[in-house]
Scaffold this motif. Structure first.
Motif, short mmCIF file in Angstrom:
data_model
loop_
_atom_site.label_atom_id
_atom_site.label_comp_id
_atom_site.label_asym_id
_atom_site.label_seq_id
_atom_site.Cartn_x
_atom_site.Cartn_y
_atom_site.Cartn_z
N LEU A 96 0.82 -1.20 0.00
CA LEU A 96 0.00 0.00 0.00
C LEU A 96 0.85 1.25 0.00
O LEU A 96 1.88 1.34 0.68
N ILE A 134 -2.38 6.60 2.02
CA ILE A 134 -3.74 6.34 2.49
C ILE A 134 -4.51 7.65 2.51
O ILE A 134 -4.06 8.64 3.11
N ALA A 167 -9.98 2.59 3.92
CA ALA A 167 -8.71 1.97 4.28
C ALA A 167 -8.18 2.53 5.60
O ALA A 167 -7.76 1.77 6.48
N GLN A 180 0.35 2.81 5.28
CA GLN A 180 1.27 2.83 4.15
C GLN A 180 2.41 1.84 4.41
O GLN A 180 2.97 1.79 5.51
N VAL A 190 -7.00 4.11 -1.28
CA VAL A 190 -5.61 3.90 -0.96
C VAL A 190 -4.84 3.76 -2.26
O VAL A 190 -5.35 3.24 -3.26
N VAL A 237 -2.29 2.11 -4.68
CA VAL A 237 -1.70 0.78 -4.87
C VAL A 237 -0.82 0.83 -6.12
O VAL A 237 -1.33 1.04 -7.23
#
Length: 454
Positions: A232, A235, A241, A248, A310, A312
């Motif tokens: 991740l 955020i 999330a 993170q 979040v 990615v």
């Protein structure tokens, strides 16, 4: 603003290709001693012109922006009583058939040379592209059945070494057109060793038709780019999330007991689960942890999907393949040849009905792609110009009267029979050629509009 950029990008593409094509005719005509009366960018009524050179050739811009032409001293265009004896020796039809062939063929040849030049420059400069590293295929796909499991680096396709993902895709396209299975040489790291395991797999492509080449045909085979692990990033505050306690740097291992091999898998699963509770197993600084998160519903273009807000990372590994000038020239020449052959094969398959005429594109689609590639960057834009230049060269060589290919067909008959094609036959064939071109243009514009609507 985007529309203006698309128009300008299309104008540059069209202008460059027309000028290069007509310069091919012009330069070889001058080299063969033929007098050139006019060099026009555009068709129809001349809206601007200037005269230059010893022959006072008229360099013109005409009102219709599609196409261009080189007008030479030609007895078929009218009365030449006022032409001097010296200039009559430079009249087009009085030249040998081989000179006429050279002049006509020079236009398409110039387009091919432009493509080779652009590709060679790009290959010498180095193009950042995704590495040919494979993502784990689904169990029921052809790639999985052939023995691929993911994380393999493809080093060759059908025995030809490759460096980047586009090389892999291009060679598989050729295999589909030729209806031949694909052989991949792959390597992947062996567990507990610094060495690499080499493997060769064969993938049948019978299930892929030529019409599917514009879509995700690689996905149908189970071949896709490898993506980074589901670690991740940033955020978003107050998103699902953050509310679930995700941080993170968390490495997502599984969701609802389903393994998550990469970031793309996580994104796909979350998008498919709006409003559903997801149990996420993760590693945080090496320690296992589980959290529950419910993706919120979002809507775009009428489609409902889930999101947890979040970041990615999903960008694949990138490589920049540099080539020496000579190697780049060889590679560019081969690319141009292979693309030309593929284009001819696709045209042939359209004629016999194996490929739909929906694949015929016109100026609207070309303009759209010109704008898209220009927005991506100059490398994509120059690559697009090279491909369109090849297409223009190939299409002009088709044996259709009024095109360069039709004239070359006439001159080939003259070489074989020793006498030129009769004017009556040429006039009839020209009218037929115009009809064919108008029909193709209508089909192309119809397809363009249909693509925009759909």
């Amino acid at each position: 603003m985007m529309l203006l950029q698309t128009i300008l990008a299309f104008a540059v593409v069209l202008g460059v290709l027309v000028i290069v094509h007509e310069l091919g005719h012009y330069l070889v005509a001058r080299w063969c001693g033929v007098k050139v009366l006019r060099f026009s960018v555009g068709m129809g009524k001349v809206i601007y012109s200037r005269r230059f050179g010893a022959d006072q050739t008229e360099w013109a811009i005409s009102i219709l922006p599609l196409g261009g032409y080189v007008k030479m001293l030609d007895a078929r265009d009218g009365d030449l009583d006022e032409v001097s004896p010296e200039d009559m020796k430079r009249e087009f039809t009085r030249q040998s058939v081989w000179r006429r062939i050279a002049i006509v063929a020079a236009g398409p040849l110039a387009n091919f040379l432009l493509a080779i030049f652009l590709f060679a420059c790009l290959y010498s400069y180095g193009i950042p592209e995704p590495a040919p590293k494979l993502r784990a295929p689904a169990e029921k796909t052809i790639a999985y059945q052939a023995g691929l499991r993911g994380d393999e680096m493809v080093t060759a396709v059908n025995g030809e070494p490759i460096q980047v993902w586009n090389d892999l895709r291009w060679l598989i396209v050729q295999s589909v057109i030729n209806k031949q299975p694909v052989t991949l040489d792959v390597e992947h790291a062996t567990a507990g060793s610094s060495g690499k395991l080499l493997q060769t797999v064969t993938i049948p492509v019978d299930s892929i038709s030529a019409e599917e080449l514009e879509g995700d045909f690689l996905g149908k085979l189970g071949i896709d780019l490898a993506r980074p692990p589901a670690i991740l990033g940033q955020i978003v505050p107050d998103g699902p999330a953050m509310q679930a306690g995700l941080q993170q740097g968390d490495l997502i291992v599984s969701v609802n007991g389903m393994p998550i091999p990469d970031g793309l898998s996580l994104v796909e699963l979350v998008r498919a689960s709006p409003g559903k509770n997801l149990k996420i197993d993760l590693l945080r600084r090496g320690q296992p942890l589980s959290v529950n998160v419910t993706p919120e519903e979002a809507t775009k273009d009428g489609q409902v999907f889930g999101r947890i807000k979040v970041e990615v990372p999903m960008a694949p590994d990138m490589v920049t393949a540099h080539n020496s000038p000579f190697a780049a020239l060889v590679k560019a020449t081969k690319k141009t040849w292979d693309t030309s052959v593929l284009t001819v094969k696709m045209v042939g398959k359209m004629i016999i009905g194996e490929v739909s005429w929906k694949n015929v594109t016109g100026p609207i689609t070309i303009a759209d792609y010109a704008g898209q590639t220009a927005r991506i960057g100059w490398i994509s834009y120059l690559s697009f110009i090279a491909f369109v230049s090849i297409s223009l060269g190939v299409m002009n060589l088709l044996p259709i009267p009024v095109l360069d290919g039709g004239l070359l067909l006439y001159y080939s008959v003259e070489v074989l029979t020793g006498r030129p094609v009769s004017e009556r036959f040429g006039a009839i064939a020209q009218r037929a050629g115009i009809g064919i071109l108008m029909t193709l243009m209508l089909v192309a514009v119809f397809n363009d509009i249909n693509r925009l609507i759909s």
